[in-house]
Scaffold this motif. Structure first.
Motif, short mmCIF file in Angstrom:
data_model
loop_
_atom_site.label_atom_id
_atom_site.label_comp_id
_atom_site.label_asym_id
_atom_site.label_seq_id
_atom_site.Cartn_x
_atom_site.Cartn_y
_atom_site.Cartn_z
N ALA A 134 0.84 -1.20 0.00
CA ALA A 134 0.00 0.00 0.00
C ALA A 134 0.88 1.25 0.00
CB ALA A 134 -0.93 0.00 1.21
N TYR A 135 1.93 1.24 0.80
CA TYR A 135 2.86 2.37 0.84
C TYR A 135 3.44 2.64 -0.55
CZ TYR A 135 7.23 4.88 1.66
OH TYR A 135 8.27 5.79 1.60
N ILE A 136 3.91 1.59 -1.21
CA ILE A 136 4.54 1.76 -2.52
C ILE A 136 3.52 2.25 -3.55
CG2 ILE A 136 5.64 0.51 -4.43
CD1 ILE A 136 7.46 -0.61 -2.31
N ILE A 137 2.36 1.65 -3.57
CA ILE A 137 1.33 2.09 -4.52
C ILE A 137 0.93 3.54 -4.25
CG2 ILE A 137 -1.10 1.74 -5.20
CD1 ILE A 137 -0.50 -1.33 -4.71
N LEU A 138 0.75 3.87 -2.99
CA LEU A 138 0.40 5.25 -2.64
C LEU A 138 1.51 6.23 -2.99
CD1 LEU A 138 -1.41 4.53 0.73
CD2 LEU A 138 -2.47 5.56 -1.31
N ILE B 10 3.58 5.91 -5.48
CA ILE B 10 3.51 6.09 -6.94
C ILE B 10 2.38 7.06 -7.29
CG2 ILE B 10 3.00 4.92 -9.13
CD1 ILE B 10 4.48 2.44 -7.88
N ILE B 11 1.22 6.87 -6.68
CA ILE B 11 0.09 7.77 -6.92
C ILE B 11 0.45 9.19 -6.46
CG2 ILE B 11 -2.32 8.28 -6.31
CD1 ILE B 11 -2.69 5.19 -6.05
N TYR B 12 1.12 9.29 -5.32
CA TYR B 12 1.58 10.58 -4.81
C TYR B 12 2.44 11.28 -5.86
CZ TYR B 12 4.69 13.74 -2.23
OH TYR B 12 5.44 14.81 -1.83
N GLY B 13 3.38 10.53 -6.43
CA GLY B 13 4.26 11.09 -7.46
C GLY B 13 3.49 11.56 -8.68
N ILE B 14 2.53 10.78 -9.10
CA ILE B 14 1.70 11.15 -10.25
C ILE B 14 0.92 12.42 -9.94
CG2 ILE B 14 -0.28 10.44 -11.66
CD1 ILE B 14 0.85 7.52 -11.35
N CYS B 15 0.35 12.50 -8.74
CA CYS B 15 -0.39 13.71 -8.34
C CYS B 15 0.53 14.92 -8.32
CB CYS B 15 -1.03 13.51 -6.97
SG CYS B 15 -2.41 12.37 -6.96
N TYR B 16 1.75 14.73 -7.84
CA TYR B 16 2.70 15.84 -7.79
C TYR B 16 3.04 16.30 -9.21
CZ TYR B 16 5.76 18.44 -4.59
OH TYR B 16 6.33 19.40 -3.80
N LEU B 17 3.31 15.34 -10.09
CA LEU B 17 3.65 15.67 -11.47
C LEU B 17 2.50 16.39 -12.16
CD1 LEU B 17 5.52 12.44 -12.61
CD2 LEU B 17 6.53 14.60 -11.82
N ALA B 18 1.27 15.97 -11.84
CA ALA B 18 0.08 16.57 -12.45
C ALA B 18 -0.34 17.86 -11.76
CB ALA B 18 -1.07 15.57 -12.43
N ASN B 19 0.40 18.25 -10.71
CA ASN B 19 0.13 19.49 -9.98
C ASN B 19 -1.24 19.47 -9.30
OD1 ASN B 19 1.12 21.86 -8.97
ND2 ASN B 19 0.53 23.10 -10.73
N LEU B 20 -1.60 18.32 -8.72
CA LEU B 20 -2.86 18.16 -7.98
C LEU B 20 -2.54 18.24 -6.48
CD1 LEU B 20 -4.26 15.18 -10.08
CD2 LEU B 20 -4.87 17.60 -10.29
N LEU C 43 -5.05 16.61 -3.60
CA LEU C 43 -5.04 15.15 -3.69
C LEU C 43 -3.68 14.60 -3.31
CD1 LEU C 43 -6.51 12.54 -4.33
CD2 LEU C 43 -5.92 12.89 -6.75
N ARG C 44 -2.62 15.28 -3.74
CA ARG C 44 -1.26 14.87 -3.40
C ARG C 44 -1.08 14.82 -1.89
NH1 ARG C 44 2.19 19.45 -4.58
NH2 ARG C 44 2.11 19.90 -2.37
N SER C 45 -1.57 15.83 -1.19
CA SER C 45 -1.42 15.88 0.27
C SER C 45 -2.20 14.76 0.96
CB SER C 45 -1.88 17.24 0.81
OG SER C 45 -1.02 18.24 0.33
N ILE C 46 -3.37 14.45 0.44
CA ILE C 46 -4.17 13.36 1.00
C ILE C 46 -3.44 12.03 0.80
CG2 ILE C 46 -6.32 12.04 0.71
CD1 ILE C 46 -7.63 14.80 -0.05
N ILE C 47 -2.93 11.81 -0.41
CA ILE C 47 -2.21 10.56 -0.71
C ILE C 47 -0.94 10.47 0.12
CG2 ILE C 47 -1.05 9.24 -2.54
CD1 ILE C 47 -4.13 9.29 -2.78
N TRP C 48 -0.24 11.59 0.29
CA TRP C 48 0.96 11.60 1.13
C TRP C 48 0.62 11.13 2.54
CZ3 TRP C 48 2.22 14.05 5.67
CH2 TRP C 48 3.56 13.97 6.07
N THR C 49 -0.46 11.67 3.10
CA THR C 49 -0.88 11.29 4.45
C THR C 49 -1.17 9.81 4.54
OG1 THR C 49 -1.78 13.51 4.80
CG2 THR C 49 -2.56 11.77 6.28
#
Length: 132
Positions: free
Chosen positions: A90-94, A96-106, A109-115
């Motif tokens: 879950a950590y690894i998948i999250l 990756i999603i965190y990185g995608i959100c960061y790249l997409a400038n979201l 959502l990025r902060s929620i996924i980081w948490t």
């Protein structure tokens, strides 16, 4: 994946993930061989996508000690392999999603996924404390 081999793969993937974002930062920022003289200076001067990818790289490195410590302590304290693997994946998948959100400038959502990603190793450590 199960047992100690699964744990090793989790740690390996988590350790390699920052380098994926570093590559994205360099490629999107126009990195050239001459920039290899001082790649950190090059990355510090990037903007837009390259700067965001560099920020993901830095944050990924920053979160590694907590993740590795939690995984290794959970293994040492004989926490259920299933729980270690589920929270580790879950950590690894999250991340990756965190990185995608960061790249997409979201940002939100990025902060929620980081948490959520940081909750995974914290939950493991809290489980260890309860076992003691």
């Amino acid at each position: 994946m199960s047992g100690i081999d699964g744990i090793i793969y989790l740690i390996l993937i988590a350790c390699l993930l920052p380098y994926v974002f570093m590559a994205i930062a360099k490629l999107s920022g126009g990195f050239k061989i001459a920039d290899n003289q001082n790649p950190r200076e090059f990355l510090a001067k990037t903007t837009g996508l390259a700067a965001r990818a560099n920020a993901v790289q830095q944050n990924s490195f920053e979160s590694l000690p907590l993740f590795i410590a939690a995984i290794l302590m959970a293994e040492y304290m004989v926490v259920s392999q299933y729980l270690i693997m589920m929270l580790g994946m879950a950590y690894i998948i999250l991340r990756i999603i965190y990185g995608i959100c960061y790249l997409a400038n979201l940002a939100t959502l990025r902060s929620i996924i980081w948490t959520l990603s940081m909750a995974c190793p914290i939950i493991l450590l809290l489980m260890i404390v309860r076992m003691m």
